[in-house]
Design a protein around this motif. Structure first.
Motif: not given
Length: 272
Positions: A193-203
């Motif tokens: 889904d994109g780096l920033f969006s996938d970081l949101d999932k990890l967050s």
């Protein structure tokens, strides 16, 4: 909360939340690949469509450090499709399955107004890589280069052409790197889904934010369908992880560390 996350939240299961569902040593994953949503006929051959559909599904298994074993295919096809085109589709599915040692064991075919594909992959793992297990101070990295997929999609949308080896068509997975570095990685997922969006999932899963040590442009951070790996590891393992990345010829970009602060995703949702 976007509508996709809201819908997923209606199903209460301990197995939901990673790239696939881990049950004992088995991983079950499923993704859709629909005409006019993920691709257009003008962009790709039938062989390329089937190949990419398989690869994006295998990516979920690889992201969890699992070895794909079986596949179930559901293919809805328009009445206008020819036998030659069906053979191209079948060859795309089979060639990718053979490359990864996957047995296509069944599925379903139906008539439809357009070509829609869903695939279920059954995998096995002895050491699963989950999205959880990130602690404060862990290093965050992604493999390969990001941003090209979005650029090539924009070309296609503007009726341009892209190279047949474009990442948008020809996906390269990072299974060798993951299997080599599995001892040292604490968390991972694929970048779909994109780096920033996938970081949101990890967050959300780990209740951490991220302190970036390098500036990443929005055009790069919001580029979806990259299918590179996003990983986290203890800073004590930095040399070991970099060494194994080099051994597997995998570019690895350490761009942030986890911190105790709120993370804000600046990308527009890809789904709803």
């Amino acid at each position: 909360m976007n509508l996709e996350n809201y819908f997923i939240s209606q199903f209460k299961s301990e197995h939901i939340g990673d790239d696939g569902a881990l049950i004992k040593q088995n991983v079950y994953s499923k993704d859709a690949f629909f005409e006019n949503v993920h691709f257009k006929h003008e962009w790709m051959s039938y062989y390329q469509i089937a190949s990419k559909a398989m690869m994006i599904n295998i990516s979920d298994a690889v992201a969890m450090n699992a070895k794909p074993k079986y596949a179930l295919l559901s293919v809805s096809m328009p009445p206008r499709i020819t036998k030659k085109q069906m053979k191209e589709l079948a060859s795309g599915f089979k060639d990718v399955a053979d490359k990864y040692g996957i047995d296509i064991i069944g599925g379903d075919t139906i008539s439809n107004v357009k070509l829609d594909i869903t695939i279920t992959i059954v995998s096995q793992t002895k050491k699963p890589l989950l999205r959880s297990n990130i602690k404060k101070g862990y290093l965050i990295a992604f493999t390969g280069e990001l941003g090209r997929s979005k650029k090539d999609l924009k070309k296609l949308m503007n009726l341009g052409k892209i190279h047949k080896k474009s990442k948008f068509i020809d996906i390269k997975l990072r299974d060798k790197f993951l299997s080599n570095a599995e001892r040292f990685l604490s968390s991972g997922m694929d970048i779909s889904d994109g780096l920033f969006s996938d970081l949101d999932k990890l967050s959300s899963v780990n209740r951490v934010g991220f302190k970036f040590n390098t500036k990443i442009l929005k055009s790069i951070g919001c580029s979806g369908e990259e299918y590179e790996m996003l990983v986290a590891f203890d800073k004590r393992h930095k040399k070991a992880v970099l060494r194994r990345a080099k051994q597997s010829r995998t570019p690895l970009n350490i761009f942030a560390k986890s911190v105790r602060k709120r993370y804000v995703n600046c990308c527009k949702a890809n789904h709803f």
